[in-house]
Scaffold this motif. Structure first.
Motif, PDB file in Angstrom:
ATOM      1  N   MET A 377      83.731 152.414  44.128  1.00  0.00           N
ATOM      2  CA  MET A 377      84.904 152.708  43.969  1.00  0.00           C
ATOM      3  C   MET A 377      85.588 152.268  42.692  1.00  0.00           C
ATOM      4  O   MET A 377      86.578 152.860  42.514  1.00  0.00           O
ATOM      5  N   THR A 378      85.214 151.374  41.989  1.00  0.00           N
ATOM      6  CA  THR A 378      85.471 150.461  40.886  1.00  0.00           C
ATOM      7  C   THR A 378      85.793 151.603  39.692  1.00  0.00           C
ATOM      8  O   THR A 378      85.696 151.157  38.792  1.00  0.00           O
ATOM      9  N   SER A 379      84.474 152.576  40.360  1.00  0.00           N
ATOM     10  CA  SER A 379      83.960 153.208  38.799  1.00  0.00           C
ATOM     11  C   SER A 379      84.739 154.005  38.356  1.00  0.00           C
ATOM     12  O   SER A 379      84.984 154.584  37.042  1.00  0.00           O
ATOM     13  N   TYR A 380      86.198 154.586  39.136  1.00  0.00           N
ATOM     14  CA  TYR A 380      87.157 155.345  38.830  1.00  0.00           C
ATOM     15  C   TYR A 380      87.601 155.017  38.037  1.00  0.00           C
ATOM     16  O   TYR A 380      87.828 155.982  36.972  1.00  0.00           O
ATOM     17  N   LYS A 381      88.015 153.873  37.607  1.00  0.00           N
ATOM     18  CA  LYS A 381      88.847 153.757  36.941  1.00  0.00           C
ATOM     19  C   LYS A 381      87.961 153.817  34.435  1.00  0.00           C
ATOM     20  O   LYS A 381      88.857 153.957  34.212  1.00  0.00           O
ATOM     21  N   GLU A 382      86.961 153.434  34.917  1.00  0.00           N
ATOM     22  CA  GLU A 382      86.135 153.849  34.022  1.00  0.00           C
ATOM     23  C   GLU A 382      85.699 154.729  33.696  1.00  0.00           C
ATOM     24  O   GLU A 382      86.294 155.285  32.898  1.00  0.00           O
ATOM     25  N   ILE A 383      86.036 155.581  35.058  1.00  0.00           N
ATOM     26  CA  ILE A 383      85.615 157.099  34.389  1.00  0.00           C
ATOM     27  C   ILE A 383      87.076 157.620  34.043  1.00  0.00           C
ATOM     28  O   ILE A 383      86.981 158.850  32.729  1.00  0.00           O
ATOM     29  N   ILE A 384      88.046 157.309  34.813  1.00  0.00           N
ATOM     30  CA  ILE A 384      89.352 157.373  33.298  1.00  0.00           C
ATOM     31  C   ILE A 384      89.441 156.935  32.183  1.00  0.00           C
ATOM     32  O   ILE A 384      89.865 157.914  31.795  1.00  0.00           O
ATOM     33  N   GLU A 385      89.154 155.962  31.834  1.00  0.00           N
ATOM     34  CA  GLU A 385      89.040 155.736  30.446  1.00  0.00           C
ATOM     35  C   GLU A 385      88.554 156.450  29.739  1.00  0.00           C
ATOM     36  O   GLU A 385      88.116 156.562  28.705  1.00  0.00           O
ATOM     37  N   LEU A 386      86.839 156.568  29.992  1.00  0.00           N
ATOM     38  CA  LEU A 386      85.992 157.604  29.643  1.00  0.00           C
ATOM     39  C   LEU A 386      86.948 158.783  28.900  1.00  0.00           C
ATOM     40  O   LEU A 386      86.353 160.125  28.416  1.00  0.00           O
ATOM     41  N   ALA A 387      88.304 159.381  30.097  1.00  0.00           N
ATOM     42  CA  ALA A 387      88.460 160.807  29.978  1.00  0.00           C
ATOM     43  C   ALA A 387      89.533 160.721  28.848  1.00  0.00           C
ATOM     44  O   ALA A 387      90.273 161.140  27.911  1.00  0.00           O
ATOM     45  N   GLY A 388      89.657 159.367  28.685  1.00  0.00           N
ATOM     46  CA  GLY A 388      90.505 159.219  27.671  1.00  0.00           C
ATOM     47  C   GLY A 388      89.463 159.262  25.810  1.00  0.00           C
ATOM     48  O   GLY A 388      90.760 159.845  25.325  1.00  0.00           O
ATOM     49  N   TYR A 389      88.687 158.866  25.831  1.00  0.00           N
ATOM     50  CA  TYR A 389      87.420 158.936  24.494  1.00  0.00           C
ATOM     51  C   TYR A 389      87.703 160.318  24.584  1.00  0.00           C
ATOM     52  O   TYR A 389      87.911 160.792  24.112  1.00  0.00           O
TER      53      TYR A 389
END
Length: 722
Positions: A377-389
C-alpha cells in the motif's frame, strides 16, 4: 480464560482468508489507481502519474536496461528474485520453529526445546546472509541498470554532435549533465527498490497465506464473514489514501529540475571564475546561487510537509485501524468457536500446547503478512516518484532522438502585435510543413519580407575538394536571419579572408560549414568533415598528455596508424615555434591542466599545430592568432599555404592580407560582397585611410585655437561658422 482449539483454528483460518483478500484488494487498488490517472502526453510531462504513458515509458527504458535474456542485468535480476523467494521461505520456516519452541516450553520438554533452539540458530546464519544478500543484489542491480542506461545515453549524446545541438539548438534540456548523472542514478535506484518492495510483499502474502491455509484448511471453518470485513477495511483504506495522496511524481520531478538548476549555477561560477573575479561580481553570483538554493529548499520543504500529513494518515489507517480490525476478526471466532479439533476432544494439557503452537505460528505469519500488505500500500507513492524519474529520463532520450533527426525546439522571445515581448517555442522539423503561425514568428525575428526567405531545409551535398554556397541563408538557432542569402565558391589553393563587424555572421558561417547549424534553404556543397578543421580564438585543451594536445582529437593509436612519431610531432611544434615546450614541461607523456599551463599565445599556436598534424584540405581559422606576434603569425600562415591547405580566415589584421587571394566582406546589415584581394592596392588604401584619420583627428583642436585667435584680434574667419 484460556482459548479453545476451535477458537484458535477459526482465528487462524480467518487470518489465511484475510491474507488472500488483502492481496486481491491491494492489486485491485493499484489497478484502479492506474486506470484513473491516465493523461495525455503533454499533461503527463507536467504531472507524472501512473497510467498508460508511464508503463510505455518504463517499458522502453527497461528494454534498454535488459537488452536480452542472457545478459548480466537479467542474471542479477534472477539472483535477486531467488534471494527474495528464499527469504520468504525462511520466514515461514522460522515462524513454524517459533511455534514449536513455544509448544515445547508449555509441555516442559527440555530435550526438544534444545534441539529446536539449535535448529533456529542454524537457520539464523543463512537468514542473515540472505538479508544482507538482498540489499547487496538490489544495489548491484541498480548499478547494472544505471551502467546500461548511461552507456546508451553517452552513445546517443556523442553521436551526430548531439552534445552541441542539445544545448545550442534546443532548449528542452536546460542541464543535460544532471539528466545524464543524477536522474539516471535516481531512476535506476528507484526501479531496483520498487522491484524489491513490491515483488517481495506479494510473494510473502501468497506463500504465507498458502502456509496458513494448508495448516487449517482441513478444519472446514467458514471464512465468509471475516473475509467480507477485511475486504471492506482494505477498500476504505485504499479510497482514503487515493483521495488524499499528493502528486508526488510532479513534486519529485520539480525537485530534480531545481537540483539540476542549482548544479548549473555552480558550474557557471567554476567555468567563469576568472571573469567574475575581474569584474568583482561575487555578490551578484552569490545572490543567484542563494536564490537557486532557496528555490530547491522550498520545494523540498513542500515535499516534506505533504509527506508528513500523508504518512500520518497512512500510518493511522494501516497500523492502528488495521490492528483494531485484526483484533475484531480474531476475537469473533475465538468467542464463538467450539472446543474440538477435527471432531476429536483434546485433553487440557494437549489443548493448551496445541493452541499455543498454532497461535504463535499464526501470529508470526500474520505479522509478516500484514507488514507485506502495508509495504504494498505504501509503495504506491514510491511508484509515483518513479514515474517522475521515468518521465525525465524518457524525455532526455526523446530529445536526443529528435535532435539527431533534425527536430529542434527553441524557446524564444517574439514581438506581439501590441508591441509586448512574449515567450514562444519555435519548432524545426524537416518532416513538418510550416504553419502560418510559425512563418509569422520567423518573420518577427528577421523583420524581412516573405520573398527574402523560404522556410524549409536546404540541401547539403558532399564534394571532394570544393566549398560552394548557393543562396544559403545564415540563420541563428533563434531564427534570427543574419544574412538572407549567401553564395560563393572556394576551390583548392584559394584562400579566403572574411571580415565584417561583430554579429554580421562570420562565425555563424563557420558553424554552418562545420555542420553544427542546419541550413534552411539553398544548397551547400562541401567536403567530408574530416577534410575541414576548425580552430577557434580560444583553442580547446583536452585532459591528457602534451602529445594529446597536438594530435587532438586523435588518440595515440590513431597517431601511430597514420605513420606519425614523436619526432614528427616535434617538427610540427617547430613550425609554430613551440619546440621548447617539450623540454620545458618534461616530455611528451607529461599530463597537466594545459588550459592553465600554457599561455594564451601558446594555446593559439598549439591550435595551429593541429592543422599541420591533421593536414586538412580546408582550415577554418576564427581569429585564432590574435595573441600571436605578427612575425610568428606570418610564418605559420605561409607554412600552411605551403602544405597545400586552403585557408578560410576571420581576421581584422592587415598583416594577414598577403596570405589570402579573396575577400568576403559583410556589412552587418545582411549584405555582403566577395572579390579578389589586391593586397598592394588595399594596403595603399589602408595607409591613406589611416593618414586621413590622423589628420581629421586634429581638426577640432585647430578650430578651437582659431576661435581663440579671432577673439583676441577681434576679427572673423571664413573657416568658422559664426
Amino acid at each position: 480464560m484460556p482459548f479453545s482449539k476451535q477458537q484458535v483454528i477459526t482465528s487462524l483460518t480467518v487470518t489465511a482468508s484475510t491474507g488472500v483478500v488483502l492481496l486481491y484488494a491491494g492489486r485491485q487498488y493499484l489497478l484502479r489507481l492506474s486506470s484513473t490517472t491516465r493523461r495525455k502526453s503533454s499533461a503527463s510531462k507536467q504531472h507524472p502519474k501512473i497510467g498508460r504513458e508511464f508503463y510505455q515509458q518504463l517499458f522502453r527504458l527497461l528494454k534498454i536496461a535488459f537488452p536480452r535474456v542472457w545478459s548480466r542485468e537479467f542474471f542479477l535480476l534472477l539472483c535477486h528474485t531467488a534471494s527474495l523467494v528464499s527469504r520468504t521461505f525462511l520466514s515461514i520456516y522460522v515462524a513454524t520453529i517459533d511455534g514449536k519452541i513455544v509448544k515445547s516450553i508449555v509441555e516442559q520438554d527440555f530435550r526438544r526445546f534444545v534441539i529446536l533452539v539449535l535448529r533456529l540458530l542454524s537457520v539464523a546464519i543463512p537468514a542473515t546472509f540472505v538479508n544482507s544478500l538482498i540489499r547487496f543484489l538490489e544495489s548491484k542491480l541498480a548499478l547494472a541498470i544505471q551502467t546500461r542506461l548511461a552507456k546508451h545515453a553517452y552513445q546517443m549524446y556523442f553521436q551526430n554532435q548531439t552534445y552541441y545541438k542539445v544545448t545550442n539548438l534546443d532548449t528542452r534540456l536546460t542541464n543535460p549533465d544532471h539528466f545524464l548523472t543524477e536522474d539516471l542514478k535516481n531512476f535506476s535506484k528507484a526501479v531496483a527498490h520498487i522491484y524489491s518492495h513490491v515483488s517481495k510483499p506479494l510473494l510473502d502474502i501468497i506463500l504465507m497465506s498458502a502456509a496458513v491455509g494448508r495448516l487449517f484448511r482441513k478444519r472446514g471453518e467458514s471464512m465468509t464473514g471475516p473475509a467480507i470485513f477485511g475486504w471492506s477495511v482494505i477498500g476504505v483504506t485504499a479510497t482514503i489514501l487515493r483521495f488524499i495522496s499528493p502528486p508526488f511524481g510532479k513534486l519529485v520531478a520539480e525537485e530534480a529540475r531545481r537540483h539540476g538548476h542549482l548544479r548549473y549555477v555552480h558550474s557557471r561560477i567554476i567555468t567563469n571564475a576568472e571573469e567574475i573575479a575581474f569584474y568583482g561580481g561575487h555578490q551578484v553570483e552569490l545572490n543567484l546561487l542563494q536564490r537557486s538554493y532557496h528555490m530547491l529548499a522550498r520545494q523540498m520543504d513542500i515535499i516534506f510537509t505533504k509527506r508528513l500529513w500523508y504518512v500520518m494518515v497512512e500510518q493511522f489507517l494501516m497500523k492502528y485501524i488495521w490492528t483494531v480490525s485484526g483484533m475484531i476478526m480474531v476475537s469473533v471466532p475465538l468467542l464463538l468457536g467450539g472446543k474440538k479439533k477435527g471432531g476429536r476432544n483434546l485433553s487440557p494439557e494437549e489443548g493448551v500446547s496445541e493452541r499455543t503452537k498454532a497461535f504463535t505460528t499464526a501470529k508470526d505469519l500474520l505479522v509478516n503478512g500484514a507488514d507485506a500488505i502495508e509495504r504494498i500500500m505504501t509503495s504506491y507513492k514510491e511508484i509515483i516518484e518513479l514515474a517522475g524519474y521515468t518521465a525525465r529520463v524518457n524525455e532526455m532520450f526523446h530529445v536526443f532522438q529528435e535532435v539527431q533527426a533534425g527536430r529542434y525546439h527553441m524557446s524564444a522571445v517574439v514581438n506581439s502585435t501590441n508591441g509586448e515581448k512574449q515567450s514562444s517555442t519555435v519548432s524545426s522539423d524537416p518532416d513538418e510543413e510550416p504553419s502560418d503561425k510559425d512563418h509569422e514568428k520567423k518573420m518577427a525575428f528577421s523583420r524581412l519580407s516573405s520573398s527574402q526567405f523560404e522556410a524549409g531545409w536546404g540541401e547539403v551535398v558532399e564534394s571532394e575538394d570544393t566549398i560552394i554556397l548557393e543562396a544559403v541563408p545564415i540563420i541563428t538557432p533563434n531564427r534570427d536571419i543574419v544574412v538572407p542569402s549567401l553564395s560563393f565558391e572556394v576551390r583548392p589553393n584559394m584562400h579566403l579572408l572574411i571580415s565584417g563587424p561583430n554579429g554580421c555572421g562570420k562565425s555563424s558561417l563557420f558553424r554552418i560549414l562545420s555542420g553544427l547549424w542546419p541550413i534552411y534553404g539553398g544548397k551547400l556543397t562541401k567536403p567530408n568533415p574530416c577534410h575541414l578543421f576548425y580552430i577557434p580564438q580560444r583553442p580547446y585543451m583536452s585532459l591528457g598528455t602534451l602529445r594529446d594536445q597536438v594530435i587532438y582529437p586523435d588518440s595515440v593509436n590513431d597517431m601511430y596508424s597514420k605513420g606519425f612519431s614523436d619526432n614528427d610531432l616535434e617538427a610540427v611544434l617547430n613550425v609554430v615555434h613551440l619546440q621548447q615546450i617539450v623540454t620545458r614541461e618534461g616530455g611528451w607523456d607529461v599530463e597537466g591542466d594545459w588550459k592553465d599551463v600554457l599561455s594564451g599565445g601558446e594555446k593559439q599556436r598549439m591550435g595551429m599545430a593541429r592543422i599541420f598534424y591533421h593536414k586538412p584540405k580546408f582550415a577554418l581559422l576564427d581569429e585564432c592568432t590574435s595573441a600571436v606576434s605578427i612575425d610568428v603569425e606570418g610564418g605559420i600562415f605561409q607554412a600552411a599555404k605551403d602544405a597545400g591547405i586552403s585557408l578560410l580566415t576571420i581576421s581584422h589584421r592587415p598583416s594577414l592580407w598577403r596570405f589570402h587571394t579573396h575577400l568576403l566582406q559583410f556589412d552587418g546589415e545582411g549584405n555582403w560582397r566577395m572579390e579578389q584581394l589586391d593586397v598592394a592596392t588595399r594596403l595603399s588604401f589602408s595607409e591613406e585611410k589611416q593618414r586621413l584619420e590622423a589628420q581629421l583627428a586634429g581638426i577640432p583642436e585647430m578650430q578651437e585655437r582659431l576661435k581663440e585667435l579671432c577673439s583676441v584680434l577681434g576679427e572673423r574667419s571664413i573657416h568658422l561658422n559664426q
